[in-house]
Motif scaffolding. Structure first.
Motif, PDB file in Angstrom:
ATOM      1  N   PRO A 380       0.812  -1.225   0.000  1.00 14.61           N
ATOM      2  CA  PRO A 380       0.000   0.000   0.000  1.00 14.61           C
ATOM      3  C   PRO A 380       0.845   1.275   0.000  1.00 14.61           C
ATOM      4  O   PRO A 380       0.442   2.287  -0.573  1.00 14.61           O
ATOM      5  CB  PRO A 380      -0.822  -0.135   1.291  1.00 14.61           C
ATOM      6  CG  PRO A 380      -0.929  -1.601   1.524  1.00 14.61           C
ATOM      7  CD  PRO A 380       0.390  -2.167   1.062  1.00 14.61           C
ATOM      8  N   THR A 381       2.016   1.220   0.635  1.00 14.82           N
ATOM      9  CA  THR A 381       2.888   2.402   0.657  1.00 14.82           C
ATOM     10  C   THR A 381       3.374   2.755  -0.738  1.00 14.82           C
ATOM     11  O   THR A 381       3.391   3.928  -1.134  1.00 14.82           O
ATOM     12  CB  THR A 381       4.097   2.150   1.578  1.00 14.82           C
ATOM     13  OG1 THR A 381       3.636   1.862   2.900  1.00 14.82           O
ATOM     14  CG2 THR A 381       5.016   3.360   1.602  1.00 14.82           C
ATOM     15  N   VAL A 382       3.783   1.748  -1.506  1.00 16.57           N
ATOM     16  CA  VAL A 382       4.230   1.996  -2.880  1.00 16.57           C
ATOM     17  C   VAL A 382       3.092   2.596  -3.701  1.00 16.57           C
ATOM     18  O   VAL A 382       3.276   3.597  -4.424  1.00 16.57           O
ATOM     19  CB  VAL A 382       4.726   0.686  -3.529  1.00 16.57           C
ATOM     20  CG1 VAL A 382       4.973   0.899  -5.019  1.00 16.57           C
ATOM     21  CG2 VAL A 382       5.997   0.216  -2.852  1.00 16.57           C
ATOM     22  N   LEU A 383       1.924   2.028  -3.610  1.00 15.78           N
ATOM     23  CA  LEU A 383       0.788   2.525  -4.373  1.00 15.78           C
ATOM     24  C   LEU A 383       0.368   3.914  -3.896  1.00 15.78           C
ATOM     25  O   LEU A 383      -0.125   4.726  -4.683  1.00 15.78           O
ATOM     26  CB  LEU A 383      -0.378   1.546  -4.262  1.00 15.78           C
ATOM     27  CG  LEU A 383      -0.173   0.227  -5.005  1.00 15.78           C
ATOM     28  CD1 LEU A 383      -1.267  -0.776  -4.655  1.00 15.78           C
ATOM     29  CD2 LEU A 383      -0.124   0.453  -6.512  1.00 15.78           C
ATOM     30  N   ALA A 384       0.569   4.200  -2.604  1.00 17.85           N
ATOM     31  CA  ALA A 384       0.274   5.542  -2.097  1.00 17.85           C
ATOM     32  C   ALA A 384       1.196   6.576  -2.740  1.00 17.85           C
ATOM     33  O   ALA A 384       0.748   7.657  -3.138  1.00 17.85           O
ATOM     34  CB  ALA A 384       0.418   5.572  -0.578  1.00 17.85           C
ATOM     35  N   VAL A 385       2.485   6.236  -2.868  1.00 21.49           N
ATOM     36  CA  VAL A 385       3.437   7.159  -3.510  1.00 21.49           C
ATOM     37  C   VAL A 385       3.098   7.333  -4.982  1.00 21.49           C
ATOM     38  O   VAL A 385       3.116   8.450  -5.511  1.00 21.49           O
ATOM     39  CB  VAL A 385       4.879   6.633  -3.338  1.00 21.49           C
ATOM     40  CG1 VAL A 385       5.861   7.487  -4.139  1.00 21.49           C
ATOM     41  CG2 VAL A 385       5.270   6.633  -1.866  1.00 21.49           C
ATOM     42  N   VAL A 386       2.763   6.223  -5.654  1.00 20.93           N
ATOM     43  CA  VAL A 386       2.376   6.308  -7.064  1.00 20.93           C
ATOM     44  C   VAL A 386       1.103   7.141  -7.213  1.00 20.93           C
ATOM     45  O   VAL A 386       1.000   8.008  -8.086  1.00 20.93           O
ATOM     46  CB  VAL A 386       2.166   4.900  -7.657  1.00 20.93           C
ATOM     47  CG1 VAL A 386       1.599   4.990  -9.069  1.00 20.93           C
ATOM     48  CG2 VAL A 386       3.479   4.116  -7.659  1.00 20.93           C
ATOM     49  N   GLY A 387       0.135   6.899  -6.337  1.00 25.26           N
ATOM     50  CA  GLY A 387      -1.124   7.623  -6.414  1.00 25.26           C
ATOM     51  C   GLY A 387      -0.966   9.108  -6.150  1.00 25.26           C
ATOM     52  O   GLY A 387      -1.573   9.943  -6.838  1.00 25.26           O
ATOM     53  N   MET A 388      -0.154   9.487  -5.147  1.00 25.57           N
ATOM     54  CA  MET A 388       0.010  10.912  -4.851  1.00 25.57           C
ATOM     55  C   MET A 388       0.669  11.639  -6.012  1.00 25.57           C
ATOM     56  O   MET A 388       0.278  12.766  -6.357  1.00 25.57           O
ATOM     57  CB  MET A 388       0.793  11.105  -3.542  1.00 25.57           C
ATOM     58  CG  MET A 388       2.259  10.771  -3.579  1.00 25.57           C
ATOM     59  SD  MET A 388       3.157  11.358  -2.098  1.00 25.57           S
ATOM     60  CE  MET A 388       2.471  10.311  -0.834  1.00 25.57           C
ATOM     61  N   SER A 389       1.627  11.016  -6.667  1.00 22.61           N
ATOM     62  CA  SER A 389       2.283  11.660  -7.805  1.00 22.61           C
ATOM     63  C   SER A 389       1.345  11.757  -8.997  1.00 22.61           C
ATOM     64  O   SER A 389       1.287  12.783  -9.682  1.00 22.61           O
ATOM     65  CB  SER A 389       3.540  10.874  -8.194  1.00 22.61           C
ATOM     66  OG  SER A 389       4.448  10.800  -7.109  1.00 22.61           O
ATOM     67  N   ALA A 390       0.582  10.686  -9.256  1.00 24.10           N
ATOM     68  CA  ALA A 390      -0.299  10.664 -10.424  1.00 24.10           C
ATOM     69  C   ALA A 390      -1.448  11.664 -10.287  1.00 24.10           C
ATOM     70  O   ALA A 390      -1.802  12.355 -11.258  1.00 24.10           O
ATOM     71  CB  ALA A 390      -0.860   9.259 -10.631  1.00 24.10           C
TER      72      ALA A 390
END
Length: 601
Positions: A380-390
């Motif tokens: 979830p942390t990786v996807l959170a970083v991807v999501g915040m940037s996107a």
């Protein structure tokens, strides 16, 4: 007597020497990249101090108004007094409304932001206006409205850069670079991320990358970061948990998440526009709207304080994990609504950090179905970083800016490549389906046509009235052919403008056609009206060269008359297509060479 003469002559000599020194300093700044670098150092120092100062004021307001500690973030704090949570945004709206009311009585002009300044006004921003925006932003954020301080940071720092450039009397392109330096310093200091700040300036404020701008912008970002660290410590750090291992199979869900964030970003931007439209249609005075918006924000904050302010504390709170998906979804919906209502009702601020927070929520919500797409290697942390940037790319823009932000907050190259795939997807989807970032969407709603910070202001100043010839040949439409030929012998002009009996524009006649018809035609035409053309094709003095070129292309005319307005239709000049295109090309080439540093002051 000599002594008296010497003493009386000294002040003019001193004044002359001082003036020469001032001229040398200005010439040094205008004529070399070293001068720009020294200017960028000063701007970086000011930007770092401005960001730290505004952040301290905001946190002090949160502490005094909401009763939390100076070290606590408002959006992650526990506030037992729910009435206080409700009333604080309302009081902030009332105070801001009073501020706006006083401002509307004293200042009528529109406040220009850094993107608009660099696109239209050659980097000129009023420092007074920038301070006003910063104060409005502090009132909004300090009382808990769901906006970040980044708008105030960049406005104030860019205003300082513009003021310095004005004092040094820099050229247009150098002014634009110094505005970019201010914005770069602000974002770098706000996120402890100099590369992010530099590329924010290149992509969003300057609109292009050039070797001339590289050193000043990067140096300003680095200096501002150091100053903010010295003054505020680690308060601007974004900390994420363990990243884990990134595999090639992880790119598919990241790209899908990028597309989802693009859709969410478009909905948020349209939500802001919808709130503004509803406010306008309600006929509610502009200074009353923030208080009404404060009611909505206060009610949402009674459910969860995570909707308050930008969301720094809430971001870290949810990144720690353990929050159920349905709660994350509820927080996302409430934060989106609070942000849209805050901006749409008139609270001043930006969505930079709010978009990072909401993007992280989308990423963590996406983590559950992502397990079915991959082997479950994406945390979830990786996807959170991807999501915040996107999501930040969808709303703010700047794919490389957000990619470098991910790199600087994680210090992990594999996840940076994953983020890059997601932000490119998000950017492409938004550009092809919507076409605007948040800032340029708001320009569009105001009637502006700009979509980036590319310098198009010079096009607007290259107007028809500056290009046209005022000495035009005119004749009466009712004159006979013999009278016309007698008044205009062959070779006296290429074309003649015809006027009706009321001195209004009636059309254009080609003089060679009139004489050729007399010799070559089997059935010669007998009146001027037979030769007339372009009766409804003309130019207006305030049109720019690009608009004029479009009319030439549409009408297939070599030259057109310029009339004063659509009602009187009085001829004030004439402009040829060749001259318009030549001047446009010359100015375009000059702007290109100035941007890459080929032109000297």
């Amino acid at each position: 007597m000599r002594l008296i003469e010497t003493v009386s002559a000294a002040p003019p000599v001193k004044a002359l020497v001082a003036r020469l020194k001032l001229v040398k300093r200005k010439a040094f700044a205008r004529g070399s990249e070293i001068g720009l670098i020294f200017s960028s150092i000063a701007i970086g120092l000011a930007a770092g101090a401005a960001v730290s100062g505004m952040s301290w004021v905001s946190r002090s307001m949160h502490s005094m108004i909401f009763g939390i500690g100076m070290s606590e973030w408002l959006s992650s704090s526990t506030i037992d007094n729910k009435l206080l949570v409700l009333l604080a945004p309302i009081c902030g709206g009332i105070l801001l409304g009073l501020f706006l009311y006083i401002l509307s009585r004293k200042r009528k002009r529109q406040i220009v932001d850094p993107i608009e300044a660099n696109a239209l006004f050659g980097g000129r921003i009023s420092l007074t206006d920038s301070v006003i925006v910063a104060v409005q932003n502090l009132i909004s954020n300090g009382f808990g409205a769901s906006v970040g301080l980044e708008a105030g940071y960049t406005q104030l720092s860019a205003g300082i850069g513009s003021k310095l450039g004005t004092k040094l009397r820099l050229r247009r392109e150098d002014m634009r670079i110094l505005v970019g330096c201010g914005a770069a310093g602000a974002i770098a200091a706000a996120f402890n991320a100099p590369l992010t700040g530099a590329f924010y300036a290149f992509e969003l404020i300057i609109g292009t990358y050039s070797m001339v701008a590289l050193a000043p912008v990067v140096i300003s970002a680095i200096i501002a970061t150091f100053v903010a660290r010295a003054l505020s410590g680690d308060s601007f750090l974004i900390e994420v948990g363990e990243i884990g291992i990134i595999t090639p199979a992880d790119y598919l869900p990241a790209i899908l998440l990028g597309a989802i964030c693009a859709g969410a970003g478009i909905l948020i931007m349209q939500g802001v526009a919808l709130v503004e439209e509803l406010a306008r249609k309600s006929s509610t005075p502009a200074f009353v709207r923030p208080a009404i918006g404060g009611i909505v924000v206060g009610l949402l904050a009674m459910v969860t304080p995570q909707v308050l302010s930008a969301g720094h504390g809430a971001l870290h709170l949810n990144l720690d994990g353990g929050t159920p998906v349905h709660l994350l979804l509820g927080i996302l919906l409430m934060k989106s609504l609070a942000s849209a209502v805050s901006i749409g009702s008139g609270f001043r601020g930006g969505l930079f950090f709010a978009s990072l927070f909401m993007g992280s929520l989308i990423g963590m919500i996406f983590a559950a179905p992502a397990d079915y797409i991959t082997s479950g290697s994406l945390t979830p942390t990786v996807l959170a970083v991807v999501g915040m940037s996107a999501l930040a790319v969808a709303i703010i823009g700047g794919p490389l800016t957000m990619t470098f932000l991910a790199l600087e907050i994680t210090a992990d190259f594999p996840i940076t490549a994953l983020v890059l795939a997601a932000v490119i997807t998000s950017s492409v989807v938004v550009r092809t389906t919507f076409g605007y970032s948040f800032a340029t969407w708001r320009f569009h709603l105001r009637g502006e046509s700009i979509r980036s910070a590319h310098d198009v202001g010079w096009i607007r100043t290259l107007t028809v009235d500056k290009l046209m010839r005022a000495d035009v040949k005119c004749a009466r439409l009712g004159a006979s052919l013999d009278e016309f030929r007698e008044a205009f012998p062959l070779g006296s002009a290429k074309r003649v403008i015809l006027l009706d009996d009321d001195e209004r524009y009636a059309g254009i006649i080609s003089l060679p056609d009139v004489y050729a018809d007399e010799v070559e035609a089997t059935k010669p035409r007998t009146q001027l009206a037979d030769f007339i053309g372009h009766e409804n094709d003309f130019l207006l003095p305030n049109m720019n060269a690009k608009q004029a070129a479009g009319i030439f292309d549409q009408s297939h005319a070599e030259a057109l008359a310029v009339i004063n307005n659509l009602i009187d239709r009085r001829v004030v000049g004439q402009l040829s297509e060749a001259h318009t295109l030549r001047r446009y090309s010359e100015e375009l080439d000059r702007q290109r060479r100035e941007a890459v540093g080929e032109l000297q002051a």
